[in-house]
Every structure is written in structure tokens, then in C-alpha cells.
Design a protein around this motif. Structure first.
Motif, short mmCIF file in Angstrom:
data_model
loop_
_atom_site.label_atom_id
_atom_site.label_comp_id
_atom_site.label_asym_id
_atom_site.label_seq_id
_atom_site.Cartn_x
_atom_site.Cartn_y
_atom_site.Cartn_z
N ILE A 17 0.85 -1.18 0.00
CA ILE A 17 0.00 0.00 0.00
C ILE A 17 0.88 1.24 0.00
CG2 ILE A 17 -0.21 0.07 2.53
CD1 ILE A 17 -3.14 1.03 2.04
N LYS A 18 0.49 2.24 -0.78
CA LYS A 18 1.21 3.51 -0.83
C LYS A 18 0.28 4.63 -0.37
CE LYS A 18 4.30 2.27 -4.67
NZ LYS A 18 4.76 2.64 -6.04
N ILE A 19 0.82 5.50 0.47
CA ILE A 19 0.04 6.61 1.02
C ILE A 19 0.79 7.91 0.74
CG2 ILE A 19 -0.93 7.65 3.11
CD1 ILE A 19 -0.64 4.76 4.35
N THR A 20 0.06 8.90 0.27
CA THR A 20 0.62 10.25 0.15
C THR A 20 -0.17 11.16 1.08
OG1 THR A 20 1.21 9.90 -2.17
CG2 THR A 20 1.14 12.17 -1.40
N ALA A 21 0.52 11.75 2.05
CA ALA A 21 -0.12 12.63 3.04
C ALA A 21 0.56 13.98 3.02
CB ALA A 21 -0.04 12.01 4.43
N VAL A 22 -0.23 15.03 3.30
CA VAL A 22 0.28 16.40 3.22
C VAL A 22 0.12 17.11 4.56
CG1 VAL A 22 0.11 18.63 2.06
CG2 VAL A 22 -0.27 16.52 0.77
N LEU A 23 1.19 17.74 5.00
CA LEU A 23 1.18 18.59 6.20
C LEU A 23 1.26 20.04 5.76
CD1 LEU A 23 1.58 19.18 9.29
CD2 LEU A 23 4.02 18.91 8.89
N ALA A 24 0.26 20.82 6.11
CA ALA A 24 0.27 22.26 5.81
C ALA A 24 0.42 23.01 7.13
CB ALA A 24 -1.00 22.66 5.08
N ASP A 25 1.65 23.14 7.59
CA ASP A 25 1.94 23.82 8.86
C ASP A 25 2.59 25.16 8.51
OD1 ASP A 25 1.95 23.69 11.76
OD2 ASP A 25 4.12 23.50 11.63
N VAL A 26 3.67 25.52 9.19
CA VAL A 26 4.40 26.72 8.83
C VAL A 26 4.93 26.59 7.41
CG1 VAL A 26 6.36 28.20 9.41
CG2 VAL A 26 5.02 27.11 11.22
N GLU A 27 5.41 25.39 7.09
CA GLU A 27 5.83 25.07 5.73
C GLU A 27 5.11 23.80 5.30
OE1 GLU A 27 7.67 26.72 3.68
OE2 GLU A 27 8.27 28.31 5.06
N LYS A 28 5.12 23.52 4.02
CA LYS A 28 4.45 22.32 3.50
C LYS A 28 5.40 21.14 3.49
CE LYS A 28 1.75 20.70 -0.46
NZ LYS A 28 1.19 21.06 -1.77
N CYS A 29 4.88 20.00 3.95
CA CYS A 29 5.66 18.76 3.94
C CYS A 29 4.78 17.65 3.38
CB CYS A 29 6.12 18.42 5.36
SG CYS A 29 7.10 16.91 5.48
N THR A 30 5.32 16.86 2.46
CA THR A 30 4.59 15.75 1.87
C THR A 30 5.26 14.44 2.28
OG1 THR A 30 3.92 17.08 -0.03
CG2 THR A 30 3.78 14.69 -0.26
N ALA A 31 4.47 13.53 2.84
CA ALA A 31 4.98 12.22 3.25
C ALA A 31 4.52 11.17 2.24
CB ALA A 31 4.48 11.86 4.64
#
Length: 209
Positions: free
Chosen positions: A149-163
Motif C-alpha cells: 500500500i502507498k500513502i501520500t499525506a500532506v502537512l500544511a503547517d508553517v511550511e508544506k511537507c509531503t509524506a
């Protein structure tokens, strides 16, 4: 270099324009605004982590998958790329990793791919991680082999981070069960919250740090 061969940069009003005067004044006596910006940048470097790569395995039993023919077996042995299958439930591991992402303030599950089939693809939904956790069981009827399984998750905090996360039950001996790449910047405290949850709730071979 100034006139007469010295290293001293002469005031621009000797030879230059008003703009050169301002540039010279700023260069020889930096403003407080510039000092604050540099101090802020220094603090930022200490508070954020950038472009992280995590790999780990579960503490579970595994078996080697026998190749279909002798030629495949010989080739895999030469290349040391024998395939193995690990004994763990893919869905339950995914749920725990999604909860770890929630601890790190990730909110958006942009994409979900199981055994090469895209089951969910909604990058425009900014707050769907909790809903995905609650409904992860609904995807189970779509998953037959449950190999990866592959997951793409996005963090929109002070800066953007994609896991980008990949979890595999079947893989070569050279690979790991879990591969996580975080592209962009994430606060140290959020990253450690993510790791702490994984260490506490997943049976990993070695503690993540």
C-alpha cells in the motif's frame, strides 16, 4: 577595492549615485531589521527538519518465496534479490501509521494506492485524514492480495511537507517493510511525535530515532 589600491570601500558620494549611498550605508551598518531576519533564520534552522527518509522492518515472522523455475531461482540468488513474505496484517499497520501522521498534525490524505490500484485520490480535501482512519476498513473489500500500500499525506503547517509512505508484505530481501520519505520541512517536535507513536505502537525491529 577603493582608490589608491586599498581594501577600504569608499563612500559612494565620492563617486556614486544616491542608491549607491544607501547600499553603502546598509552594507557598512546593517539595519536591525536585517539582524532580526538573520536571527529568525538561525532559530528556524534549529526548529525544522528537511527532506527525511525513514526505513524500518516489523518484528514478525517471514518466509522466502520460492521462484517459479530454476532459472529465476539462480538469477535471484546471484543478485541476492530473493523475495520474502512477511506475516502481518496490512490494514492494521496502515491504520497505526495514519494515526502517527495525525499525531504529527498531518491532515490531508492525498492518495491511497493498494497493490498498484488507486483507491483514493483527493489532494483537494484538506482535512480528510481522520475520516480515512475511521473508514480504512471500507477499503478492505477492494484489497485482495494485500501485498503493498502507498500513502501520500500532506502537512500544511508553517511550511508544506509531503509524506510518501510505502508498506510492503512482499518484497526483496534488500528492501524494508516500510519506506517513508518526507519532502519539505517539518517541525522537530512534530517529527518526534510521529516517531514516538510508531515506536510505542508498532513492533519494529529497532527503535526509530
Amino acid at each position: 577595492m577603493g582608490r589608491y589600491g586599498s581594501d577600504f570601500k569608499e563612500p559612494p558620494w565620492v563617486v556614486g549615485s544616491p542608491k549607491e549611498v544607501m547600499d553603502w550605508a546598509e552594507g557598512n551598518n546593517p539595519s536591525k531589521k536585517g539582524e532580526k531576519a538573520r536571527a529568525s533564520e538561525k532559530r528556524r534552522d534549529g526548529d525544522f527538519l528537511k527532506n527525511l527518509h525513514i526505513q524500518f522492518d516489523f518484528e514478525v515472522s517471514k518466509r522466502e518465496i520460492e521462484p517459479k523455475n530454476i532459472f529465476s531461482k539462480l538469477f535471484l540468488k546471484i543478485t541476492r534479490n530473493e523475495m520474502i513474505e512477511e506475516d502481518f496484517d496490512l490494514i492494521s499497520k496502515v491504520e497505526l501509521i495514519l494515526r502517527a501522521l495525525a499525531k504529527a498534525k498531518f491532515r490531508n490524505i492525498a492518495k491511497l494506492v493498494v497493490d498498484g490500484k488507486t483507491l483514493y485520490n483527493h489532494p483537494e480535501k484538506k482535512s480528510d485524514l481522520r475520516k480515512t482512519i475511521d473508514g480504512i476498513g471500507e477499503f478492505s473489500h477492494e484489497i485482495r492480495d494485500r501485498r503493498s500500500i502507498k500513502i501520500t499525506a500532506v502537512l500544511a503547517d508553517v511550511e508544506k511537507c509531503t509524506a510518501n509512505i510505502e508498506i510492503k508484505r512482499i518484497h526483496s530481501k534488500k528492501e524494508h517493510s516500510v519506506d517513508i520519505q518526507m519532502t519539505g520541512e517539518i517541525k522537530k517536535e512534530l517529527y518526534h511525535a510521529f516517531l514516538n507513536y510508531l515506536n510505542q505502537n508498532l513492533c519494529v525491529k529497532e527503535e526509530l530515532s
